[in-house]
Design a protein around this motif. Structure first.
Motif, PDB file in Angstrom:
ATOM      1  N   GLY A  82       0.644  -1.483   0.014  1.00  0.00           N
ATOM      2  CA  GLY A  82      -0.170   0.043  -0.150  1.00  0.00           C
ATOM      3  C   GLY A  82       1.248   0.941   0.042  1.00  0.00           C
ATOM      4  O   GLY A  82       1.961   0.757   0.153  1.00  0.00           O
ATOM      5  N   ALA A  83       0.162   2.587  -0.270  1.00  0.00           N
ATOM      6  CA  ALA A  83       0.669   3.739  -0.594  1.00  0.00           C
ATOM      7  C   ALA A  83       1.472   4.268   1.267  1.00  0.00           C
ATOM      8  O   ALA A  83       1.959   5.337   1.057  1.00  0.00           O
ATOM      9  CB  ALA A  83      -0.196   4.188  -1.229  1.00  0.00           C
ATOM     10  N   GLU A  84       0.874   3.393   2.457  1.00  0.00           N
ATOM     11  CA  GLU A  84       1.178   4.063   3.036  1.00  0.00           C
ATOM     12  C   GLU A  84       1.864   3.408   4.685  1.00  0.00           C
ATOM     13  O   GLU A  84       2.594   3.018   3.472  1.00  0.00           O
ATOM     14  CB  GLU A  84       0.037   4.566   3.898  1.00  0.00           C
ATOM     15  N   ASN A  85       2.594   3.357   6.008  1.00  0.00           N
ATOM     16  CA  ASN A  85       3.331   3.136   6.353  1.00  0.00           C
ATOM     17  C   ASN A  85       2.847   1.647   6.915  1.00  0.00           C
ATOM     18  O   ASN A  85       3.173   0.524   7.362  1.00  0.00           O
ATOM     19  CB  ASN A  85       3.306   3.796   7.795  1.00  0.00           C
ATOM     20  N   GLY A  86       1.188   1.915   6.956  1.00  0.00           N
ATOM     21  CA  GLY A  86       0.486   0.592   7.400  1.00  0.00           C
ATOM     22  C   GLY A  86      -1.005  -0.019   6.113  1.00  0.00           C
ATOM     23  O   GLY A  86      -0.111   0.304   5.383  1.00  0.00           O
ATOM     24  N   PHE A  87      -1.457  -0.405   7.128  1.00  0.00           N
ATOM     25  CA  PHE A  87      -2.575  -0.704   6.110  1.00  0.00           C
ATOM     26  C   PHE A  87      -3.541   0.554   5.184  1.00  0.00           C
ATOM     27  O   PHE A  87      -3.154   1.625   5.785  1.00  0.00           O
ATOM     28  CB  PHE A  87      -3.899  -1.003   7.111  1.00  0.00           C
ATOM     29  N   SER A  88      -3.236   0.151   3.918  1.00  0.00           N
ATOM     30  CA  SER A  88      -3.730   1.216   2.847  1.00  0.00           C
ATOM     31  C   SER A  88      -4.816   0.841   1.980  1.00  0.00           C
ATOM     32  O   SER A  88      -4.593  -0.287   1.985  1.00  0.00           O
ATOM     33  CB  SER A  88      -2.844   1.920   3.075  1.00  0.00           C
ATOM     34  N   SER A  89      -5.664   1.269   1.953  1.00  0.00           N
ATOM     35  CA  SER A  89      -6.192   1.284   0.896  1.00  0.00           C
ATOM     36  C   SER A  89      -6.018   2.069  -0.320  1.00  0.00           C
ATOM     37  O   SER A  89      -6.661   1.771  -1.056  1.00  0.00           O
ATOM     38  CB  SER A  89      -8.088   2.197   0.847  1.00  0.00           C
ATOM     39  N   LYS A  90      -5.364   2.576  -0.838  1.00  0.00           N
ATOM     40  CA  LYS A  90      -3.965   2.945  -1.914  1.00  0.00           C
ATOM     41  C   LYS A  90      -3.272   1.884  -2.013  1.00  0.00           C
ATOM     42  O   LYS A  90      -2.411   2.070  -1.964  1.00  0.00           O
ATOM     43  CB  LYS A  90      -3.605   4.060  -1.815  1.00  0.00           C
ATOM     44  N   PRO A  91      -3.095   1.050  -2.762  1.00  0.00           N
ATOM     45  CA  PRO A  91      -2.207   0.045  -4.138  1.00  0.00           C
ATOM     46  C   PRO A  91      -0.641   1.012  -4.367  1.00  0.00           C
ATOM     47  O   PRO A  91      -1.240   2.502  -5.142  1.00  0.00           O
ATOM     48  CB  PRO A  91      -2.458  -0.004  -4.946  1.00  0.00           C
ATOM     49  N   ASN A  92      -0.057   0.764  -4.025  1.00  0.00           N
ATOM     50  CA  ASN A  92       1.439   1.650  -4.868  1.00  0.00           C
ATOM     51  C   ASN A  92       1.912  -0.303  -5.747  1.00  0.00           C
ATOM     52  O   ASN A  92       2.291  -1.198  -5.472  1.00  0.00           O
ATOM     53  CB  ASN A  92       2.715   1.045  -2.898  1.00  0.00           C
ATOM     54  N   PHE A  93       1.627  -0.045  -6.717  1.00  0.00           N
ATOM     55  CA  PHE A  93       2.323  -0.315  -7.712  1.00  0.00           C
ATOM     56  C   PHE A  93       3.675  -1.389  -8.037  1.00  0.00           C
ATOM     57  O   PHE A  93       4.174  -1.561  -9.141  1.00  0.00           O
ATOM     58  CB  PHE A  93       1.380  -0.675  -9.079  1.00  0.00           C
ATOM     59  N   GLY A  94       4.591  -0.245  -6.926  1.00  0.00           N
ATOM     60  CA  GLY A  94       5.880   0.047  -7.540  1.00  0.00           C
ATOM     61  C   GLY A  94       6.726  -1.726  -6.385  1.00  0.00           C
ATOM     62  O   GLY A  94       7.945  -1.162  -6.486  1.00  0.00           O
ATOM     63  N   THR A  95       6.101  -1.913  -5.178  1.00  0.00           N
ATOM     64  CA  THR A  95       6.701  -2.003  -4.638  1.00  0.00           C
ATOM     65  C   THR A  95       5.430  -3.654  -3.929  1.00  0.00           C
ATOM     66  O   THR A  95       4.516  -4.284  -4.332  1.00  0.00           O
ATOM     67  CB  THR A  95       6.245  -1.774  -3.016  1.00  0.00           C
TER      68      THR A  95
END
Length: 235
Positions: free
Chosen positions: A47-60
């Motif tokens: 996710g895009a945040e440090n913890g639980f995140s609703s925003k995906p991070n497609f680079g990690t």
């Protein structure tokens, strides 16, 4: 032999490499059959945040594994073609090796971690928090949890925190590494946003399955954010 847990993080830069990594969330499972010493594994997005995140991070992306021994883990990392292909496509990657110290709850109906290490207040600790969120509770959960991820940024004792998961929104996990267990405990029990979410978790019964585990990290290999993670806890 004593069980160890490893977690490898991969950072992808180009669109084509990100697309390949995303596809491996499904296709990659074919490469994990009959691997010597592998007890349990998870291919995880982030996710895009440090913890639980609703925003995906497609680079990690991350690969969490439990091994019967470090020797078998090392053999996999050195010789497995899928793992090495993943590394070659990554602009950065690093692996943390850890011994489980305590674990509560279940992951896919089982408790995979064998606890045999001892935590110390003045030594590093790695924390895994994982939950499968009830469909009926998704709006309630996500309306509250973002503030906790944001509050992690305020803590100097936090070396790294990455939100990961098997499925967006529904199956979430956070893996964090702290410079000392004392600093992690200070956050967990004194941060008001974190305490509120713990209270609401019990009251509102957000999760249909959850797992919490602490580990003693003892070895780091690779690079992250331009730094050699052999000196990881000096970040």
């Amino acid at each position: 032999m004593s069980q160890i847990t490893t977690c490898t993080f991969f950072k992808l830069e180009s669109f084509s490499k990100k697309l390949w990594a995303f596809s491996q969330m499904q296709l990659g499972h074919a490469h994990f059959k009959n691997i010597d010493g592998l007890v349990f594994y998870k291919l995880l997005g982030s996710g895009a945040e440090n913890g639980f995140s609703s925003k995906p991070n497609f680079g990690t992306y991350a690969l969490l594994c439990i091994w019967e021994s470090e020797i078998q883990a090392t053999t996999f990392f050195e010789k497995n073609s899928f793992f090495n292909k993943y590394k070659s496509k990554s602009s950065e990657s690093f692996t943390v090796f850890a011994h489980a110290a305590e674990a509560h709850g279940k992951w896919d109906g089982k408790q995979p971690f064998v606890s045999h290490a001892t935590l110390a207040l003045d030594k590093p600790v790695m924390v895994l928090t994982r939950a499968s969120i009830r469909i009926s509770k998704l709006i309630s959960f996500w309306s509250k949890v973002g503030k906790v991820s944001k509050s992690l940024e305020e803590y100097d004792g936090l070396a790294l925190s990455i939100g990961v998961g098997e499925w967006p929104l529904i199956q979430q996990a956070t893996l964090s590494i702290w410079k000392t267990q004392a600093e992690m405990i200070d956050y967990a029990y004194k941060n008001e946003k974190h305490k509120e979410v713990v209270r609401l978790t019990r009251k509102l019964k957000w999760y249909k399955e959850e797992l919490f585990a602490r580990f003693v990290p003892y070895k780091f290999l690779g690079e992250w954010k331009g730094k050699n993670v052999a000196n990881f806890l000096e970040f």
